[in-house]
Design a protein around this motif. Structure first.
Motif, PDB file in Angstrom:
ATOM      1  N   THR A   1       0.539  -4.370 -23.843  1.00  0.00           N
ATOM      2  CA  THR A   1      -0.041  -3.559 -22.619  1.00  0.00           C
ATOM      3  C   THR A   1      -0.559  -4.384 -21.794  1.00  0.00           C
ATOM      4  N   ASP A   2      -1.001  -3.953 -20.527  1.00  0.00           N
ATOM      5  CA  ASP A   2      -1.437  -4.494 -19.465  1.00  0.00           C
ATOM      6  C   ASP A   2      -2.850  -4.831 -19.751  1.00  0.00           C
ATOM      7  N   LEU A   3      -3.411  -6.148 -19.672  1.00  0.00           N
ATOM      8  CA  LEU A   3      -4.741  -6.290 -19.880  1.00  0.00           C
ATOM      9  C   LEU A   3      -5.763  -6.476 -18.677  1.00  0.00           C
ATOM     10  N   CYS A   4      -5.184  -6.064 -17.655  1.00  0.00           N
ATOM     11  CA  CYS A   4      -5.958  -6.228 -16.337  1.00  0.00           C
ATOM     12  C   CYS A   4      -7.010  -4.802 -16.407  1.00  0.00           C
ATOM     13  N   THR A   5      -7.969  -5.074 -15.579  1.00  0.00           N
ATOM     14  CA  THR A   5      -9.098  -3.907 -15.561  1.00  0.00           C
ATOM     15  C   THR A   5      -8.452  -2.877 -14.688  1.00  0.00           C
ATOM     16  N   VAL A   6      -8.846  -1.508 -15.052  1.00  0.00           N
ATOM     17  CA  VAL A   6      -8.420  -0.404 -14.343  1.00  0.00           C
ATOM     18  C   VAL A   6      -9.766   0.013 -13.145  1.00  0.00           C
ATOM     19  N   ALA A   7      -9.381   0.985 -12.411  1.00  0.00           N
ATOM     20  CA  ALA A   7     -10.234   1.354 -11.274  1.00  0.00           C
ATOM     21  C   ALA A   7     -11.652   1.730 -11.795  1.00  0.00           C
TER      22      ALA A   7
ATOM     23  N   ILE B   1       0.422  13.227 -10.798  1.00  0.00           N
ATOM     24  CA  ILE B   1      -0.655  13.091  -9.845  1.00  0.00           C
ATOM     25  C   ILE B   1      -2.122  13.173 -10.584  1.00  0.00           C
ATOM     26  N   ARG B   2      -1.996  14.146 -11.372  1.00  0.00           N
ATOM     27  CA  ARG B   2      -3.421  14.159 -12.239  1.00  0.00           C
ATOM     28  C   ARG B   2      -3.874  12.850 -12.925  1.00  0.00           C
ATOM     29  N   LEU B   3      -2.682  12.257 -13.525  1.00  0.00           N
ATOM     30  CA  LEU B   3      -2.710  10.862 -14.212  1.00  0.00           C
ATOM     31  C   LEU B   3      -3.389   9.871 -13.044  1.00  0.00           C
ATOM     32  N   HIS B   4      -2.805   9.962 -12.125  1.00  0.00           N
ATOM     33  CA  HIS B   4      -3.077   9.008 -11.034  1.00  0.00           C
ATOM     34  C   HIS B   4      -4.643   9.142 -10.447  1.00  0.00           C
ATOM     35  N   GLU B   5      -4.907  10.445 -10.276  1.00  0.00           N
ATOM     36  CA  GLU B   5      -6.252  10.824  -9.836  1.00  0.00           C
ATOM     37  C   GLU B   5      -7.300  10.462 -10.907  1.00  0.00           C
ATOM     38  N   SER B   6      -7.091  10.506 -12.160  1.00  0.00           N
ATOM     39  CA  SER B   6      -7.788  10.444 -13.115  1.00  0.00           C
ATOM     40  C   SER B   6      -8.696   8.813 -12.766  1.00  0.00           C
ATOM     41  N   GLY B   7      -7.834   7.973 -12.171  1.00  0.00           N
ATOM     42  CA  GLY B   7      -8.646   6.659 -12.069  1.00  0.00           C
ATOM     43  C   GLY B   7      -8.659   5.568 -13.271  1.00  0.00           C
ATOM     44  N   TYR B   8      -8.027   6.007 -14.315  1.00  0.00           N
ATOM     45  CA  TYR B   8      -8.206   5.294 -15.591  1.00  0.00           C
ATOM     46  C   TYR B   8      -6.936   4.658 -15.827  1.00  0.00           C
ATOM     47  N   LEU B   9      -5.974   4.609 -15.053  1.00  0.00           N
ATOM     48  CA  LEU B   9      -4.808   3.814 -15.327  1.00  0.00           C
ATOM     49  C   LEU B   9      -4.412   2.830 -14.236  1.00  0.00           C
ATOM     50  N   GLN B  10      -3.646   1.904 -14.387  1.00  0.00           N
ATOM     51  CA  GLN B  10      -3.143   1.140 -13.337  1.00  0.00           C
ATOM     52  C   GLN B  10      -1.685   1.481 -13.140  1.00  0.00           C
ATOM     53  N   ALA B  11      -1.194   0.872 -12.152  1.00  0.00           N
ATOM     54  CA  ALA B  11       0.207   1.344 -11.618  1.00  0.00           C
ATOM     55  C   ALA B  11       1.299   0.857 -12.851  1.00  0.00           C
ATOM     56  N   ALA B  12       0.917  -0.447 -13.347  1.00  0.00           N
ATOM     57  CA  ALA B  12       1.942  -0.773 -14.252  1.00  0.00           C
ATOM     58  C   ALA B  12       2.073  -0.245 -15.583  1.00  0.00           C
ATOM     59  N   SER B  13       1.124   0.845 -15.708  1.00  0.00           N
ATOM     60  CA  SER B  13       0.797   1.648 -17.042  1.00  0.00           C
ATOM     61  C   SER B  13       1.895   2.936 -17.048  1.00  0.00           C
ATOM     62  N   LEU B  14       2.305   3.181 -15.817  1.00  0.00           N
ATOM     63  CA  LEU B  14       2.736   4.618 -15.548  1.00  0.00           C
ATOM     64  C   LEU B  14       4.042   4.529 -14.874  1.00  0.00           C
ATOM     65  N   ALA B  15       5.150   5.124 -15.421  1.00  0.00           N
ATOM     66  CA  ALA B  15       6.269   5.440 -14.619  1.00  0.00           C
ATOM     67  C   ALA B  15       6.770   6.884 -14.656  1.00  0.00           C
ATOM     68  N   ARG B  16       7.225   6.965 -13.351  1.00  0.00           N
ATOM     69  CA  ARG B  16       7.874   8.332 -13.037  1.00  0.00           C
ATOM     70  C   ARG B  16       9.079   8.309 -12.887  1.00  0.00           C
ATOM     71  N   VAL B  17       9.957   8.694 -13.720  1.00  0.00           N
ATOM     72  CA  VAL B  17      11.446   8.870 -13.658  1.00  0.00           C
ATOM     73  C   VAL B  17      12.062   9.909 -13.061  1.00  0.00           C
ATOM     74  N   ASN B  18      12.737   9.638 -11.895  1.00  0.00           N
ATOM     75  CA  ASN B  18      13.514  10.717 -11.487  1.00  0.00           C
ATOM     76  C   ASN B  18      14.932  10.666 -11.445  1.00  0.00           C
ATOM     77  N   ALA B  19      15.543  11.708 -11.547  1.00  0.00           N
ATOM     78  CA  ALA B  19      17.028  12.042 -11.295  1.00  0.00           C
ATOM     79  C   ALA B  19      17.608  10.882 -10.241  1.00  0.00           C
ATOM     80  N   THR B  20      18.638  10.481 -10.327  1.00  0.00           N
ATOM     81  CA  THR B  20      19.247   9.771  -9.228  1.00  0.00           C
ATOM     82  C   THR B  20      19.368  10.477  -7.991  1.00  0.00           C
TER      83      THR B  20
END
Length: 657
Positions: free
Chosen positions: A192-198, A278-297
């Motif tokens: 997992t990513d070892l960087c600090t989060v917000a 959006i709610r995961l993003h707004e929580s402020g406890y995750l960095q971008a590298a931890s989360l992926a939003r997979v969309n249909a092509t």
């Protein structure tokens, strides 16, 4: 299970193809653009037909000698009732505006993924899909939780929440310590990513959102413990009870407290998946590298909320996305993981939000990616609200319209007993953060055993309690009786009621154009079950300068909330017999549709309809009685049975003195 659902899926596909053929256009005149042909499709904005980016369209060009040349076009953009088609260079260069016949084709990809998921069920253990008993596992996390507040303290604390249970800054919160965890994934052995989060991470045993109520906290603890795995755990979330925010907390807890966890979060629709992300993003406890939003092509970038695009880029390469600790997608798009050969058990946890709106085969797509022995499955939703949309009446009659969530909760293991639900398998949320108690009382009594409790913001839900048009001040509910006429236009099967449409428009004007504190048009929603009535009301609102008011079917409002909801019921044929509810009421005779419609408003609900027709339905009968007894009935004369019941109640009251 496999042969049955496979047959139902084929029936559904045949019906969908049949419906699409009905929308074929003869002699269509297309417009040539820069690299595309543009086609006008009447009714497209209402979903007639239902088209998506990437759908295939057949263009037929008659030639001499009775020959017909067929060209294939692909939908690249949809705007209102205009479709942009990508076609080959030959047709684009040679097209001179001559009429072409247009046929729409059915996109089989989602169905193919459902069939594939059904094949995967061969590997499932019986206690995943057809559990009859519960075999407990050792907990995934065994730490101690912070002490619970007393009921009095908890009552005071919940005033810090908003209507959806979203977190507000907590006072006197202990400063959490930072947490760096070197977690290794069992499936891919990537760190997992070892960087600090917000935000600094709370200590183990503390909640990321300190405003959760006791039922929400209990659900999070059960999910993190995972003792019931692989038997699905159900988060039963009635309207406005903060179901999604509970899931967000659970996902964060699993992410930080369970080493090696890899989480897949799925929903039936893009809008619901976007909301979770959006709610995961707004929580402020995750960095971008931890989360992926997979969309249909085929999903166009413009339809994706801008704040999520950083996570979508990570999800463009499905194989790369699968290495993220948290992946969010629709149920159907999760089928892309099968295409890259992802093995069963790659994800340790699968969260299925709005699980009541997905068909069972659709739910099985993400579930097939979790370990069938030790994987944790969480189904969140409300079986008392609308289920999946099924086109084939035959497929619906044989169970395709019953979600996995609803089927499980009808089994003995998940059923409510005298002692309540089994806490190891089901947590029912009961604190409603959306609606005024007057609006909540009826659905709570009819659908949720009278257990729902009001925790909404008083300033919001009381804002229209003294509106001048209310028959009873402090009771923000109106039934406006209109003995109008239900009508159709030509061969169009959709009903409309001019009298109700005008009355709905008048109420909108009285709310949005009042001199003192006018209600913003975007805070008003109008629900009506028929597309033709939607069209008529939109025309009236546009002329009144209120085009921003949302008008649509119950299905379009599920999962949403508005300050004011106006419900136009349309049907008004009093001559039909009471024993033929389907003919008299059509869509209205569905309790789930009724439940969704009346649980959307925060501060005011207005029902417009013919009480002499609606009283034939048990749910509307209860609503009419509720409004009549509380002096909230106006308009036409009430049904005789209501007046008789009122007289009987008055007489009984007199006899007690």
């Amino acid at each position: 299970m496999l042969p049955r659902f496979s047959t139902l899926l084929w029936l559904e596909e045949l019906q969908a193809e049949r419906e699409l053929r009905e929308f074929s256009i003869s002699g269509a005149l297309l417009r040539k653009g820069a690299g595309y042909l543009h086609l006008e499709v009447p009714g497209l904005s209402e979903g007639r037909p239902s088209l998506f980016i990437g759908d295939k369209v057949v263009l037929k060009k008659p030639c001499s000698g009775g020959l017909v040349v067929e060209y294939i076009g692909y939908v690249t953009e949809i705007s209102e009732e205009d479709v942009s088609l990508r076609v080959n260079t030959e047709l684009l260069n040679s097209y001179l505006g001559e009429p072409l016949d247009v046929e729409f084709t059915y996109n089989r990809l989602p169905m193919k993924r459902c069939h594939c998921a059904l094949e995967q069920t061969k590997h499932f253990r019986e206690n995943v899909l057809f559990p009859r008993y519960l075999q407990l596992q050792s907990p995934l996390w065994t730490g101690d939780w912070e002490p619970e507040l007393s009921p009095k303290q908890d009552e005071n604390k919940t005033t810090q929440e908003d209507e959806e249970g979203r977190e507000k800054p907590c006072e006197n919160r202990e400063k959490p310590s930072s947490l760096t965890m070197d977690m290794v994934s069992v499936a891919t052995q990537t760190k997992t990513d070892l960087c600090t989060v917000a935000k600094p991470i709370p200590d183990p045993g503390k909640f990321f959102n300190c405003n959760l109520n006791p039922a929400q906290k209990e659900a999070v603890k059960r999910i993190l413990s995972g003792e019931c795995r692989p038997t699905p755990y159900v988060l039963f979330g009635p309207p406005g009870t903060g179901k999604t925010i509970t899931l967000i907390e659970a996902i964060l807890q699993v992410y930080y407290r369970v080493p090696g966890s890899r989480v897949l979060v799925c929903t039936p629709s893009n809008s619901a998946a976007d909301l979770v992300c959006i709610r995961l993003h707004e929580s402020g406890y995750l960095q971008a590298a931890s989360l992926a939003r997979v969309n249909a092509t085929c999903r166009i970038e413009e339809s994706v909320p801008e704040v999520l695009r950083q996570y979508c880029h990570a999800g463009e390469d499905v194989r790369h996305a699968s290495f993220h600790r948290i992946v969010v997608s629709t149920c159907s798009s999760a089928g892309m993981f099968y295409q890259i050969g992802l093995g069963v058990g790659h994800f340790t946890h699968v969260f299925l939000d709005e699980a009541g709106q997905a068909t069972e085969p659709e739910s099985l797509i993400p579930l097939g990616l979790v370990c069938e022995k030790t994987g944790q499955i969480v189904l969140a939703g409300d079986p008392k609200q609308l289920g999946p949309v099924v086109k084939s009446k035959l497929a619906e009659a044989f169970g395709l319209g019953v979600s996995l969530l609803e089927r499980l909760m009808a089994t003995p293991l998940y059923s409510c007993t005298e002692k309540g639900y089994n806490p190891l398998l089901v947590t029912k949320l009961v604190y409603n953060y959306r609606s005024h108690e007057v609006l909540l009382e009826l659905p709570s009594r009819l659908f949720y055993g009278g257990e729902l409790c009001v925790r909404s913001q008083r300033a919001v839900v009381d804002s229209l309690c003294h509106w001048s048009r209310l028959p009873t001040k402090g009771f923000p509910l109106i039934f406006h009786g209109v003995r109008g006429t239900e009508m159709r236009e030509g061969t169009n099967p959709s009903w409309f009621n001019p009298g109700e449409a005008v009355q709905a428009m008048l109420y909108c004007c009285q709310l949005a154009k009042r001199l003192y504190n006018p209600i913003p048009a975007t805070d008003i929603g109008i629900i009506t079950p028929y597309k033709k009535q939607v069209e008529k009301i939109r025309v009236l609102l546009h002329r009144a300068g209120l085009a921003d008011i949302k008008v649509g079917s119950v299905e379009e409002f599920q999962g949403q909330e508005f300050l004011v909801i106006i419900l136009s019921t349309v049907r008004s044929n009093e001559a039909l017999p009471s024993n033929d509810l389907q003919s008299a009421l059509g869509f209205l005779s569905n309790p789930k549709r009724f439940n969704v419609a009346i649980t959307r408003p925060k501060a005011l609900l207005i029902i417009i309809g013919n009480p002499h027709v609606l009283i034939k339905d048990p749910c509307f009968h209860a609503l009419l009685q509720y409004t009549y007894e509380n002096g909230a009935f106006l308009g036409c004369d009430p049904p005789v049975s209501l007046r008789a019941a009122d007289r009987a109640a008055s007489k009984a009251k007199e006899n007690t003195y």
